[in-house]
Design an enzyme around this catalytic site. Structure first.
Site, PDB file in Angstrom:
ATOM      1  N   GLY A  24       0.756  -1.277  -0.131  1.00 52.85           N
ATOM      2  CA  GLY A  24       0.053   0.113   0.001  1.00 52.85           C
ATOM      3  C   GLY A  24       0.884   1.168  -0.172  1.00 52.85           C
ATOM      4  O   GLY A  24       0.243   2.132   0.409  1.00 52.85           O
ATOM      5  N   GLU A  30     -11.640  -2.985 -20.607  1.00 47.78           N
ATOM      6  CA  GLU A  30     -11.865  -4.305 -20.268  1.00 47.78           C
ATOM      7  C   GLU A  30     -10.481  -5.339 -20.752  1.00 47.78           C
ATOM      8  O   GLU A  30     -10.620  -6.497 -20.387  1.00 47.78           O
ATOM      9  CB  GLU A  30     -13.281  -4.869 -21.232  1.00 47.78           C
ATOM     10  CG  GLU A  30     -12.854  -4.816 -22.808  1.00 47.78           C
ATOM     11  CD  GLU A  30     -12.860  -3.391 -23.142  1.00 47.78           C
ATOM     12  OE1 GLU A  30     -12.996  -2.370 -22.545  1.00 47.78           O
ATOM     13  OE2 GLU A  30     -12.842  -3.057 -24.639  1.00 47.78           O
ATOM     14  N   HIS A  72       0.556   1.398 -13.096  1.00 49.67           N
ATOM     15  CA  HIS A  72       1.408   0.345 -13.771  1.00 49.67           C
ATOM     16  C   HIS A  72       2.681   0.727 -13.679  1.00 49.67           C
ATOM     17  O   HIS A  72       2.909   1.844 -13.905  1.00 49.67           O
ATOM     18  CB  HIS A  72       0.788  -0.297 -15.026  1.00 49.67           C
ATOM     19  CG  HIS A  72       1.671  -1.134 -15.434  1.00 49.67           C
ATOM     20  ND1 HIS A  72       1.228  -2.624 -14.950  1.00 49.67           N
ATOM     21  CD2 HIS A  72       2.723  -1.461 -16.347  1.00 49.67           C
ATOM     22  CE1 HIS A  72       2.190  -3.460 -15.441  1.00 49.67           C
ATOM     23  NE2 HIS A  72       3.039  -2.722 -16.355  1.00 49.67           N
ATOM     24  N   ASN A  75      -5.737   3.276 -12.970  1.00 45.91           N
ATOM     25  CA  ASN A  75      -4.744   2.065 -12.543  1.00 45.91           C
ATOM     26  C   ASN A  75      -3.443   2.803 -12.638  1.00 45.91           C
ATOM     27  O   ASN A  75      -3.071   3.515 -13.633  1.00 45.91           O
ATOM     28  CB  ASN A  75      -5.013   0.791 -13.325  1.00 45.91           C
ATOM     29  CG  ASN A  75      -4.025  -0.122 -12.910  1.00 45.91           C
ATOM     30  OD1 ASN A  75      -3.980  -0.674 -11.750  1.00 45.91           O
ATOM     31  ND2 ASN A  75      -3.315  -0.806 -13.916  1.00 45.91           N
TER      32      ASN A  75
HETATM   33  C1  GAR Z   1       3.341  -1.107  -7.326  1.00 41.99           C
HETATM   34  O1  GAR Z   1       4.388  -1.077  -8.021  1.00 41.99           O
HETATM   35  C2  GAR Z   1       2.101  -1.003  -8.534  1.00 41.99           C
HETATM   36  O2  GAR Z   1       2.404  -0.361  -9.501  1.00 41.99           O
HETATM   37  C3  GAR Z   1       2.212  -2.321  -8.991  1.00 41.99           C
HETATM   38  O3  GAR Z   1       2.144  -3.276  -7.762  1.00 41.99           O
HETATM   39  C4  GAR Z   1       2.716  -2.471  -6.638  1.00 41.99           C
HETATM   40  C5  GAR Z   1       2.179  -2.470  -5.602  1.00 41.99           C
HETATM   41  O4  GAR Z   1       2.672  -1.632  -4.403  1.00 41.99           O
HETATM   42  N1  GAR Z   1       0.825  -2.773  -9.810  1.00 41.99           N
HETATM   43  C6  GAR Z   1       0.981  -3.458 -10.650  1.00 41.99           C
HETATM   44  O5  GAR Z   1       1.880  -4.123 -11.166  1.00 41.99           O
HETATM   45  C7  GAR Z   1      -0.595  -3.537 -11.375  1.00 41.99           C
HETATM   46  N2  GAR Z   1      -0.249  -4.335 -12.865  1.00 41.99           N
HETATM   47  P1  GAR Z   1       2.081  -0.954  -3.359  1.00 41.99           P
HETATM   48  O6  GAR Z   1       1.033  -1.819  -2.686  1.00 41.99           O
HETATM   49  O7  GAR Z   1       3.113  -0.550  -2.351  1.00 41.99           O
HETATM   50  O8  GAR Z   1       1.444   0.339  -3.829  1.00 41.99           O
END
Ligand code: GAR
Length: 209
Positions: free
Chosen positions: A15, A149, A111, A109
């Site tokens: 998080g 989607e 990424h 989102n």
């Molecule tokens: C982050 O790096 C986010 O960009 C990635 O997961 C991590 C979560 O960290 N998300 C993805 O890969 C989605 N495709 P966090 O829980 O510390 O924010």
């Protein structure tokens, strides 16, 4: 006077991106938005503690539920908390087309790469940075986009590049991408959304001044 948008943040793990949003809200950087709900797909996610510390209501909807029940439980919470916009901040469960089509241009989102590189099915979390290093890329970064989607396919809102260093491990690179890109562009994109400053035409998002 703009109405304050009620934001739900979906998480699955540490998080840190949620924390960046909570800090931005505390510092007045999302003037027309309010983080009103956190939903975690994992009961043990540290993100839930971050929400609690910030006095934001937080609920777990376990990803072990079948897709229909998982999304029905989420929808009930979104209705209960009168949510206007959803932010996926390290949410590692897939939302079906049935769900996303009910929230057109209202799901953002983050990424951890420069889409369209190193994204789509199988590219999430640390795997993204492993892919970048395996390919020998010199530049990576982060992207905030609207969700449609197809995984990581929706219109791109903001991106920020980050240099790959010769001795990077996936963990070191992940940390740098978070610090130099994710934690900056996610609150910025959410704030722009809440200010009604994102104009979408086809696949292009224009930031209005
Ligand atoms: C982050 O790096 C986010 O960009 C990635 O997961 C991590 C979560 O960290 N998300 C993805 O890969 C989605 N495709 P966090 O829980 O510390 O924010």
């Amino acid at each position: 006077m703009l109405k304050s948008a009620r934001i739900a943040v979906f998480v699955s793990g540490g998080g840190t991106n949620l924390q960046a949003l909570l800090d931005a809200q505390r510092d007045g950087k999302i003037p027309h938005g309010e983080i009103a709900l956190v939903i975690s797909s994992q009961a043990c996610a540290y993100a839930l503690e971050r929400a609690e510390k910030a006095n934001v209501p937080a609920h777990t909807v376990p990803s072990s539920l079948i897709q229909h029940d998982f999304e029905a439980a989420i929808e009930l919470l979104l209705e209960q908390y009168k949510i206007d916009v959803i932010v996926l901040a390290g949410f590692l469960s897939i939302l079906s087309e049935n769900f996303t089509k009910k929230w057109p241009r209202r799901i953002l989102n983050i990424h951890p790469s420069l889409i369209p590189a190193f994204c789509g099915v199988g590219f999430y979390g640390l795997h993204v940075h492993e892919g970048v290093l395996a390919r020998g890329a010199k530049v990576t970064g982060a992207t905030v986009h609207f969700v449609n989607e197809i995984a990581d396919d929706g219109p791109i809102i903001l991106q920020k590049p980050v240099a790959v260093q010769p001795d990077d491990t996936p963990e070191i690179l992940q940390k740098r991408v978070m610090q130099e890109a994710e934690w900056l562009i996610l609150p910025r994109a959410v704030s722009l959304f809440c200010d009604n400053k994102l104009e979408v035409k086809g696949r292009t998002v224009r930031v209005l001044s």
